[in-house]
Design a protein around this motif. Structure first.
Motif, short mmCIF file in Angstrom:
data_model
loop_
_atom_site.label_atom_id
_atom_site.label_comp_id
_atom_site.label_asym_id
_atom_site.label_seq_id
_atom_site.Cartn_x
_atom_site.Cartn_y
_atom_site.Cartn_z
N VAL A 91 6.21 18.50 -90.09
CA VAL A 91 6.31 19.86 -89.77
C VAL A 91 7.39 20.30 -88.87
CG1 VAL A 91 4.02 20.27 -90.55
CG2 VAL A 91 4.43 19.90 -88.18
N ARG A 92 8.04 21.52 -89.07
CA ARG A 92 8.96 21.68 -87.92
C ARG A 92 8.53 22.51 -86.98
NH1 ARG A 92 14.43 21.40 -87.45
NH2 ARG A 92 14.44 20.71 -89.42
N ILE A 93 8.57 21.90 -85.54
CA ILE A 93 8.00 22.81 -84.45
C ILE A 93 9.10 23.45 -83.50
CG2 ILE A 93 5.91 21.61 -84.78
CD1 ILE A 93 6.89 19.59 -82.41
N SER A 94 8.69 24.32 -82.71
CA SER A 94 9.84 24.96 -81.74
C SER A 94 9.71 24.23 -80.46
CB SER A 94 9.48 26.19 -81.39
OG SER A 94 8.14 26.32 -80.72
N ARG A 95 10.50 24.52 -79.55
CA ARG A 95 10.48 23.56 -78.22
C ARG A 95 9.02 24.16 -77.57
NH1 ARG A 95 14.45 25.84 -76.08
NH2 ARG A 95 16.23 24.14 -76.21
N ASP A 96 8.72 25.32 -77.47
CA ASP A 96 7.31 25.69 -77.17
C ASP A 96 6.30 24.79 -77.72
OD1 ASP A 96 8.69 27.42 -75.22
OD2 ASP A 96 8.39 29.11 -76.34
#
Length: 291
Positions: A91-96
């Motif tokens: 899954v693609r995740i953000s830096r946060d």
């Protein structure tokens, strides 16, 4: 030993090397690299979190793979097998999102720089497999090509088996107590075999603040002995001591000055502690003992 390689071992497990990307982990951060074998051996949750994200080139390879064969780069041109993993997607995740994971925050405390320059990355679901797990920490293979290129497709390379060690190579035997010097990060990741030894030892320990050169002498006795004392420092950084509380524990070194009999009376241990304070001049203002 018969000539065979990683691909032959994979095929013996019914795994096609065509779908296997081989990773040779060796953190570039010096502090994390020093602890990394211990984390692999004792904190597999942190290791799995570490390898669940990658830079773009490696990320693209893992996204195409069916399996990951993980190794640790313990020596030039060689790698120690960690485990085999099935890639169950990503899954693609953000830096946060990345830094919201408690494992990543703990790895950062051990020196990992982590996700800093990218806004998002893939988080892979890597399922550990039982296949070849008996060789984790023991199987040593050669690493083909450049040291800096830490990913390879199994089918396109030869990874000769150099050795299968009798015991895990990830955790070395603990040094003699006279030679044992640990920093604070190492104290927070002590291997279980080292903890077992420290739990048996009653004695006098020493903390040196590398920034000032000043020292602190403490005694350890009771149920958990030196282990209990050092785990207290590992958790807090100061163990409740006033002068240590004012300092950065990342600059501390921990060592042992004297061992005493396991059944030594507390008064005898404290008496020995006081002689070391006197000899090493660790009472304030020369040192960090406030008594």
């Amino acid at each position: 030993m018969p000539a065979f390689d990683l691909n032959a071992l994979l095929q013996a497990e019914g795994i096609d090397p065509q779908g296997v990307v081989v990773l040779r982990h060796r953190p570039y951060e010096p502090e994390l690299r020093k602890l990394f074998p211990w984390l692999i051996a004792e904190r597999r949750d942190l290791f799995n979190a570490y390898q669940s994200t990658h830079g773009k080139p490696v990320e693209a390879s893992v996204a195409r793979a069916a399996y990951v064969a993980s190794f640790f780069g313990h020596a030039a041109g060689k790698a120690v097998f960690v485990g085999l993993y099935r890639v169950n997607g990503s899954v693609r995740i953000s830096r946060d999102d990345y830094w919201a994971m408690p494992e990543h925050r703990q790895l950062a405390e051990f020196g990992m720089k982590g996700m800093a320059e990218r806004d998002a990355c893939l988080l892979f679901d890597l399922e550990p497999l039982a296949a070849m797990s008996e060789w984790s920490g023991r199987l040593v293979c050669g690493w083909p090509g450049l040291e800096r290129a830490w990913r390879r497709w199994a089918a396109n390379n030869v990874f000769p088996v150099h050795a299968i060690a009798a015991e895990s190579l990830l955790v070395a035997p603990m040094p003699r107590w006279q030679e044992l010097v640990l920093d604070w990060k190492q104290l927070r990741a002590l291997p279980m075999s080292w903890q077992a030894a420290l739990q048996q030892w009653c004695g006098i320990s020493y903390i040196r603040d590398k920034a000032s050169g000043k020292g602190y002498v403490g005694s350890a006795y009771g149920q958990d002995n030196l282990l209990g004392r050092w785990l207290n420092y590992a958790a807090s950084g100061h163990g409740g001591n006033k002068l240590l509380r004012e300092l950065n524990p990342d600059r501390f070194e921990f060592s042992i000055l004297q061992l005493l009999n396991h059944d030594a009376e507390a008064t005898d241990v404290v008496a020995a502690e006081n002689t070391w304070k006197l000899r090493l001049h660790t009472r304030a203002l020369d040192g960090l003992n406030d008594n």
